[in-house]
Enzyme design. Structure first.
Site, mmCIF file in Angstrom:
data_model
loop_
_atom_site.group_PDB
_atom_site.id
_atom_site.type_symbol
_atom_site.label_atom_id
_atom_site.label_comp_id
_atom_site.label_asym_id
_atom_site.label_seq_id
_atom_site.Cartn_x
_atom_site.Cartn_y
_atom_site.Cartn_z
ATOM 1 C CE LYS A 151 81.266 34.383 74.426
ATOM 2 N NZ LYS A 151 82.650 34.370 73.921
ATOM 3 C CE1 TYR A 197 83.695 36.149 71.930
ATOM 4 C CE2 TYR A 197 82.612 35.462 69.901
ATOM 5 C CZ TYR A 197 83.450 35.181 70.962
ATOM 6 O OH TYR A 197 84.044 33.941 71.053
ATOM 7 C CE1 TYR A 217 94.911 39.109 57.583
ATOM 8 C CE2 TYR A 217 94.464 41.280 56.687
ATOM 9 C CZ TYR A 217 95.223 40.126 56.706
ATOM 10 O OH TYR A 217 96.287 40.006 55.861
ATOM 11 C CB THR A 234 84.727 30.890 69.154
ATOM 12 O OG1 THR A 234 84.960 32.299 69.204
ATOM 13 C CG2 THR A 234 86.020 30.185 68.779
#
Length: 303
Positions: A173, A145, A119, A56
């Site tokens: 993660k 993730y 999305y 990110t």
């Protein structure tokens, strides 16, 4: 008692501090590959145990495929001989994720990090098939993730059970900040490596069994987070708790102003200019930057 050990399914034995390194841009918003590599060098020279480009903080969703591949190449070239490089390759589409994963592996990444597709809503079966396809496409280890606040898709504990059975899936993660979920996930799957994905849960993540932390604060102040991990690993839980409190203060300071602007601003204050964020994200204005500088000076992190 030392910090938790990585899972047996993780050939990289990821542990410690693994910053989600920044992507640098020039004044025109173009990729600055040289400075991107220099930031990986900046954190590695200050003791981190691995790097995670294109998370990110690396603004991965704002980059094109060629740019993403270039980021992985330059980071691997710069620090890949010294620490594990786990490259973010997640995309909304499975096909595109496989393309980025294959490119990252070809560039020398030690592992790939696959954000839950975003999305479109996914059920558990779709998520499992996505990760199964990616894991089959590469030989390097794959890490999930989990960041449902950004993707809109979270993983149930039952879905995680299915993911854990996939060959080549090495760890997860977790940026959900859902402590009960994380605690149950770690307890059920000690074969996997878990990384705490929020600066609010560095020491608590270690307490739950995470082997390390993906820390945004460590992008700007790697020494602080490395000291926290090393204190914990040395058995000094009291010192680790004190340092977690300090991380909370730094985290609060860098979260002022526009979303994600604080890390690059703090780096600039330290003398490392990573350029702007890519539009539509923006850097802090002068007033916000001065307020951050004052906070960091008060914390004794900059002069």
């Amino acid at each position: 008692m030392p910090a938790p050990a990585p899972g047996a399914a993780d050939p990289l034995s990821l542990h410690g501090v693994v910053p989600p390194t920044v992507t640098a841009f020039d004044a025109d918003g173009e990729l600055d590959a040289e400075t991107t590599a220099a930031h990986a060098r900046f954190v590695v020279d200050r003791g981190v145990h691995g790097v995670f480009p294109l998370g990110t903080n690396g603004e991965f969703a704002l980059l094109g495929p060629e740019e993403r591949d270039e980021v992985v190449r330059v980071v691997v070239d710069e620090v890949g001989e010294e620490v594990p490089v786990i490259a973010g390759v997640g995309e909304p589409a499975t096909r595109r994720t496989v393309e980025r994963a294959e490119a990252a592996e070809a560039a020398g990444a030690d592992g790939v990090v696959v954000v839950t597709p975003y999305y479109y809503p996914l059920d558990g079966d779709a998520a499992v098939e996505h990760y199964r396809t990616v894991c089959a496409a590469v030989d390097c280890p794959v890490y999930v993730y989990h960041i449902p606040s950004k993707t809109g898709n979270d993983l149930s504990l039952g879905t995680l059970d299915e993911l854990a059975a996939i060959d080549n899936l090495a760890g997860l993660k977790d940026s959900s900040k859902d402590v009960p979920w994380l605690g149950q996930a770690v307890a059920a799957h000690d074969e996997l490596t878990f990384l705490a994905g929020s600066d609010s849960l560095l020491k608590p993540g270690l307490d739950l069994g995470c082997t390390g932390m993906v820390s945004a604060v460590a992008n700007a102040f790697p020494e602080l987070v490395v000291e926290l991990y090393e204190a914990y690993d040395a058995g000094d839980r009291e010192r680790a708790a004190e340092l977690q409190e300090r991380v909370y203060e730094v985290r609060s300071a860098i979260k002022r102003g526009p979303y994600m602007a604080g890390v690059k601003e703090a780096l600039s204050i330290r003398g490392f200019d990573a350029g702007p964020l890519r539009s539509p994200l923006r850097r802090m204005d002068a007033e916000e930057g001065e307020a951050l500088r004052a906070d960091l000076e008060e914390l004794g992190l900059v002069e």
